[in-house]
Design a protein around this motif. Structure first.
Motif, PDB file in Angstrom:
ATOM      1  N   ASN A 164       0.731  -7.280   7.030  1.00 42.18           N
ATOM      2  CA  ASN A 164       0.898  -5.835   7.041  1.00 42.18           C
ATOM      3  C   ASN A 164       0.514  -5.241   5.675  1.00 42.18           C
ATOM      4  O   ASN A 164       1.042  -5.644   4.637  1.00 42.18           O
ATOM      5  CB  ASN A 164       2.388  -5.575   7.358  1.00 42.18           C
ATOM      6  CG  ASN A 164       2.723  -4.120   7.276  1.00 42.18           C
ATOM      7  OD1 ASN A 164       1.870  -3.303   6.968  1.00 42.18           O
ATOM      8  ND2 ASN A 164       3.977  -3.814   7.565  1.00 42.18           N
ATOM      9  N   SER A 165      -0.405  -4.265   5.681  1.00 47.21           N
ATOM     10  CA  SER A 165      -0.889  -3.716   4.411  1.00 47.21           C
ATOM     11  C   SER A 165       0.228  -3.062   3.604  1.00 47.21           C
ATOM     12  O   SER A 165       0.189  -3.051   2.380  1.00 47.21           O
ATOM     13  CB  SER A 165      -1.974  -2.673   4.658  1.00 47.21           C
ATOM     14  OG  SER A 165      -3.020  -3.240   5.361  1.00 47.21           O
ATOM     15  N   GLN A 166       1.238  -2.511   4.292  1.00 45.68           N
ATOM     16  CA  GLN A 166       2.313  -1.821   3.548  1.00 45.68           C
ATOM     17  C   GLN A 166       3.062  -2.786   2.623  1.00 45.68           C
ATOM     18  O   GLN A 166       3.597  -2.380   1.596  1.00 45.68           O
ATOM     19  CB  GLN A 166       3.296  -1.156   4.526  1.00 45.68           C
ATOM     20  CG  GLN A 166       2.760   0.108   5.193  1.00 45.68           C
ATOM     21  CD  GLN A 166       2.327   1.183   4.170  1.00 45.68           C
ATOM     22  OE1 GLN A 166       2.944   1.352   3.135  1.00 45.68           O
ATOM     23  NE2 GLN A 166       1.251   1.893   4.493  1.00 45.68           N
ATOM     24  N   LYS A 173       2.034  -2.636  -0.948  1.00 46.21           N
ATOM     25  CA  LYS A 173       2.116  -1.354  -1.676  1.00 46.21           C
ATOM     26  C   LYS A 173       2.797  -1.514  -3.050  1.00 46.21           C
ATOM     27  O   LYS A 173       3.937  -1.950  -3.151  1.00 46.21           O
ATOM     28  CB  LYS A 173       2.888  -0.335  -0.840  1.00 46.21           C
ATOM     29  CG  LYS A 173       2.783   1.073  -1.408  1.00 46.21           C
ATOM     30  CD  LYS A 173       3.287   2.108  -0.412  1.00 46.21           C
ATOM     31  CE  LYS A 173       3.347   3.475  -1.022  1.00 46.21           C
ATOM     32  NZ  LYS A 173       2.070   4.088  -1.209  1.00 46.21           N
ATOM     33  N   PRO A 209      -8.743  -5.693   4.134  1.00 48.19           N
ATOM     34  CA  PRO A 209      -9.216  -4.335   4.430  1.00 48.19           C
ATOM     35  C   PRO A 209     -10.242  -3.875   3.393  1.00 48.19           C
ATOM     36  O   PRO A 209     -10.241  -4.364   2.267  1.00 48.19           O
ATOM     37  CB  PRO A 209      -7.955  -3.463   4.317  1.00 48.19           C
ATOM     38  CG  PRO A 209      -6.811  -4.386   4.210  1.00 48.19           C
ATOM     39  CD  PRO A 209      -7.304  -5.742   3.856  1.00 48.19           C
ATOM     40  N   SER A 212     -10.303   1.842   3.092  1.00 44.11           N
ATOM     41  CA  SER A 212      -9.210   1.976   4.047  1.00 44.11           C
ATOM     42  C   SER A 212      -7.871   1.597   3.408  1.00 44.11           C
ATOM     43  O   SER A 212      -6.854   2.226   3.669  1.00 44.11           O
ATOM     44  CB  SER A 212      -9.483   1.202   5.333  1.00 44.11           C
ATOM     45  OG  SER A 212      -9.446  -0.160   5.080  1.00 44.11           O
ATOM     46  N   LEU A 213      -7.870   0.605   2.506  1.00 46.60           N
ATOM     47  CA  LEU A 213      -6.592   0.255   1.873  1.00 46.60           C
ATOM     48  C   LEU A 213      -6.126   1.390   0.955  1.00 46.60           C
ATOM     49  O   LEU A 213      -4.938   1.730   0.914  1.00 46.60           O
ATOM     50  CB  LEU A 213      -6.727  -1.051   1.072  1.00 46.60           C
ATOM     51  CG  LEU A 213      -5.401  -1.635   0.599  1.00 46.60           C
ATOM     52  CD1 LEU A 213      -4.514  -2.039   1.776  1.00 46.60           C
ATOM     53  CD2 LEU A 213      -5.595  -2.835  -0.313  1.00 46.60           C
ATOM     54  N   SER A 234      -6.689   4.506   1.317  1.00 44.03           N
ATOM     55  CA  SER A 234      -6.154   5.623   2.085  1.00 44.03           C
ATOM     56  C   SER A 234      -4.805   5.246   2.707  1.00 44.03           C
ATOM     57  O   SER A 234      -3.864   6.024   2.691  1.00 44.03           O
ATOM     58  CB  SER A 234      -7.212   6.084   3.089  1.00 44.03           C
ATOM     59  OG  SER A 234      -6.745   6.026   4.368  1.00 44.03           O
ATOM     60  N   GLU A 235      -4.671   3.984   3.171  1.00 44.06           N
ATOM     61  CA  GLU A 235      -3.411   3.572   3.783  1.00 44.06           C
ATOM     62  C   GLU A 235      -2.248   3.569   2.787  1.00 44.06           C
ATOM     63  O   GLU A 235      -1.133   3.958   3.104  1.00 44.06           O
ATOM     64  CB  GLU A 235      -3.590   2.154   4.345  1.00 44.06           C
ATOM     65  CG  GLU A 235      -2.597   1.832   5.418  1.00 44.06           C
ATOM     66  CD  GLU A 235      -2.984   0.505   6.064  1.00 44.06           C
ATOM     67  OE1 GLU A 235      -2.088  -0.239   6.405  1.00 44.06           O
ATOM     68  OE2 GLU A 235      -4.201   0.228   6.185  1.00 44.06           O
ATOM     69  N   ASN A 245      -2.240   5.230  -0.061  1.00 36.61           N
ATOM     70  CA  ASN A 245      -2.269   6.459  -0.844  1.00 36.61           C
ATOM     71  C   ASN A 245      -2.517   6.172  -2.330  1.00 36.61           C
ATOM     72  O   ASN A 245      -1.797   6.622  -3.212  1.00 36.61           O
ATOM     73  CB  ASN A 245      -0.929   7.201  -0.641  1.00 36.61           C
ATOM     74  CG  ASN A 245      -1.045   8.630  -1.100  1.00 36.61           C
ATOM     75  OD1 ASN A 245      -2.171   9.132  -1.245  1.00 36.61           O
ATOM     76  ND2 ASN A 245       0.071   9.278  -1.352  1.00 36.61           N
TER      77      ASN A 245
END
Ligand SMILES: Cc1ncc(COP(=O)(O)O)c(C=O)c1O
Length: 475
Positions: free
Chosen positions: A2-4, A7, A40, A44-45, A47-48, A50
Motif C-alpha cells: 500500500n503506497s500510503q 508516506k 508506482p 502517481s506517487l 500525487s497520491e 501529496n
C-alpha cells in the motif's frame, strides 16, 4: 504494497525524500517488495502522497544509483532483479535478519559495487590498515578540546591540510580561513545557495551534466538554464545568449561530468570575464581532477580567478571513499565573513573524528602516496575495460579518449538508442548508464557511461563486456 505506508512525516527530522528512500529500502529488505516488482511512477506517487514531484524523483534517483531500483524507460521503474541475482540466500537471510532484529540492515543487500558502477573508487585498494591505525589513535588521544562543540566551518587541522594540498596540486592559493568542510558536495552547494543566492535565481547548468547537482539546486528553488557542452566544454557564448543575467553557473572544468572534456582556456577566460562583468558566481566542481592519465594536469579555474568570483568545491568521495561524506568549499576572501556567519547557523560537517583521521592521513603523507598508487591502478584498469570493449564491439562503440576521470564514455556509432541499451544492461545487473539520461535537451550524441575502477583483472573486463554484449544484442 500500500503506497500510503510509504508516506513520510513532515514533523520528522530527516528530509522527506530521505524518509521515502528509507521506507522503500526497508520494504525491500523486509521482503514486502521483491526483486522485479514494479513501483508506482514518480508522478502517481507524488500525487497520491501529496508530495512535490522533485522530492519523489530525488528518492527514486538515490534508490536507482544505489542499485535498489532499475528504470526501464517507458516500461516503468522496478525493484532491481539484480538483488535476486546477488543470491536468493542473501536476500532471504536479509529478510530473516529483519524478522529477528528490530532494525534491518538493508545496506548489506548492495554492499558490493555493481559491475560498471559509476562514481566509486577502487574499494579493494583502500589502505584499510593505515586508516584503522590513524582512526584508532585519534580515538585514543581524544582530548577535551576535541570533545567540545566543533567549529561549524570544519576541523581546523583538516582545513589547513586541504589549503596546503590545493596550493601544491591545484595551483590555488588560499589560507585555511577560506576553506569550509561540508557534508559531501551537496553540503557545499547548500552553503553557497544559503549564503549567496536566493530562491528564483537563474543559473547555468551544463547539459549533459551531473544529475544530482541539478536536482539539488532545483530543490533549493534555483531556476536552471541548461547550457550545451561540446568538445571545449561548456559553451559560454550560448549561455550568455540564453541567460545573460544568470546569477551563477555550476561547471566541471577539469573533466566535464559526464563527457570528460576539459574546459578550454579561451572558454575559461570568457567565463571569468562574464562573471566579473555580471557579478555572477562560478561554482567550480573539481570532483575527480586527481585522476589524470596523460598530459599535464590542468590547474583549477579558481587559480585564474583575479576578481573573487569562483567558489571551488572538491570531495573526498573519489580519492578516499564516498561513505565518509566529506567535501570542501573554498570561497573568495571577500566572502569569508558571510560564509562564517551562515555556517554558524547550520549544523556543520558533523563529527570531528573522521575529519581528524583525514587530516592525519594527509599530514603524514599517506594521501599523496594513495593518490599516486590509484593513478597508476586506474590507468591500468581503464586499459582493461577499453581493450575489452574494443575487442568485443569493434567500430560499434567509440571510446572517448578522455585524459582522466574514473569512468569511460563510449559513443554509439550507429543509430541505436543508448537508453534502450542501458536499460537492457541494467536488467542484467550491469550498472551501465545512458548519456541521454544525463541530458535535458535532446542531442544526436548517444553513448554509454561505465565505471572501471573496480574491474580488477583483464579477464573480469572481458567477462563483463561479453555480458554487456549479450544483454544489448537484441536492442
Ligand atoms: C560531478 C560530480 N560532482 C561531485 C561529486 C561528489 O559528490 P559527493 O561529495 O556528494 O560524493 C560527484 C560524485 O559522484 C560527481 O560525479
Amino acid at each position: 504494497m500500500n503506497s500510503q505506508s510509504l508516506k513520510p512525516r513532515r514533523e520528522q527530522d530527516a528530509p522527506i525524500y530521505l524518509q521515502l528512500y528509507r521506507r522503500y529500502r526497508d520494504a525491500i529488505a523486509d521482503g514486502k517488495l521483491r526483486p522485479g516488482d514494479r513501483v508506482p511512477s514518480v508522478r502517481s506517487l507524488a500525487s497520491e502522497l501529496n508530495l512535490a514531484r522533485g522530492t519523489v524523483e530525488l528518492a527514486y534517483q538515490t534508490l536507482t544509483s544505489e542499485g535498489y531500483f532499475l528504470t526501464r524507460g517507458p516500461a516503468g521503474t522496478f525493484v532491481s532483479p539484480r538483488l535476486e541475482s546477488l543470491g536468493e540466500s542473501r536476500h532471504k537471510s536479509a529478510i530473516r535478519r529483519s524478522a529477528t532484529k528490530a532494525k534491518p540492515q538493508p545496506h548489506s543487500l548492495v554492499a558490493e559495487p555493481l559491475p560498471f558502477q559509476l562514481g566509486l573508487p577502487a574499494l579493494d585498494a583502500f589502505p584499510h590498515k593505515t586508516w584503522a591505525r590513524l582512526a584508532g589513535r585519534g580515538l585514543r588521544n581524544l582530548r577535551s578540546a576535541a570533545m567540545a562543540y566543533p567549529d561549524p566551518t570544519g576541523y581546523e587541522p583538516l582545513r589547513r591540510a586541504i589549503a596546503i594540498y590545493l596550493g601544491i596540486s591545484r595551483g590555488i592559493e588560499c589560507s585555511h580561513e577560506e576553506v569550509f568542510v561540508t557534508i559531501g558536495y551537496r553540503g557545499a552547494l547548500d552553503l553557497v545557495c544559503r549564503t549567496l543566492l536566493q530562491a528564483g535565481d537563474i543559473g547555468w547548468h551544463e547539459d549533459p551534466g551531473y544529475i544530482f547537482a541539478r536536482q539539488f539546486l532545483e530543490s533549493a528553488g534555483m531556476c536552471l538554464e541548461p547550457v550545451p557542452v561540446d568538445e571545449e566544454g561548456l559553451n559560454v557564448d550560448i549561455g550568455q545568449r540564453r541567460a545573460p543575467h544568470a546569477r551563477f553557473v555550476v561547471v566541471t572544468p577539469t573533466h566535464q561530468s559526464p563527457t570528460g572534456v576539459a574546459l578550454s582556456l579561451p572558454r575559461r577566460l570568457a567565463l571569468l570575464e562574464w562573471a566579473r562583468d555580471r557579478r555572477a558566481w562560478i561554482v567550480e566542481d573539481d570532483y575527480d581532477s586527481e585522476f589524470r592519465y596523460h598530459g599535464r594536469p590542468l590547474p583549477a579555474l579558481k587559480s585564474l580567478d583575479r576578481d573573487g568570483r569562483v567558489l571551488y568545491t572538491g570531495t573526498f568521495s573519489k580519492v578516499l571513499f564516498p561513505g565518509l561524506r566529506l567535501a570542501y568549499l573554498v570561497v573568495p576572501k571577500s566572502q569569508v565573513g558571510r560564509f562564517i556567519a551562515k555556517a554558524n547557523q547550520l549544523p556543520g560537517p558533523g563529527s570531528i573524528l573522521p575529519q581528524a583521521t583525514v587530516a592525519d592521513f594527509m599530514e603524514q603523507g599517506h594521501f599523496a602516496r594513495h593518490l599516486r598508487k590509484m593513478r597508476l591502478l586506474y590507468a591500468t584498469r581503464r586499459g582493461y575495460l577499453v581493450d575489452a570493449l574494443t575487442q568485443a564491439f569493434g567500430s560499434h562503440l567509440q571510446v572517448q579518449p578522455q585524459a582522466g576521470g574514473i569512468h569511460v564514455l563510449a559513443n554509439l556509432t550507429s543509430r541505436r538508442d543508448d537508453k534502450a541499451l542501458a536499460y537492457a544492461a541494467q536488467s542484467r545487473g550491469l550498472a551501465v548508464q545512458a548519456l541521454s539520461d544525463w541530458q535535458t535537451h535532446k542531442t544526436p550524441q548517444k553513448g554509454l557511461l561505465m565505471g572501471f575502477t573496480n574491474i580488477s583483472e583483464p579477464e573480469m573486463a572481458r567477462t563483463l563486456t561479453r555480458q554487456l554484449m549479450k544483454a544489448t544484442e537484441k536492442n
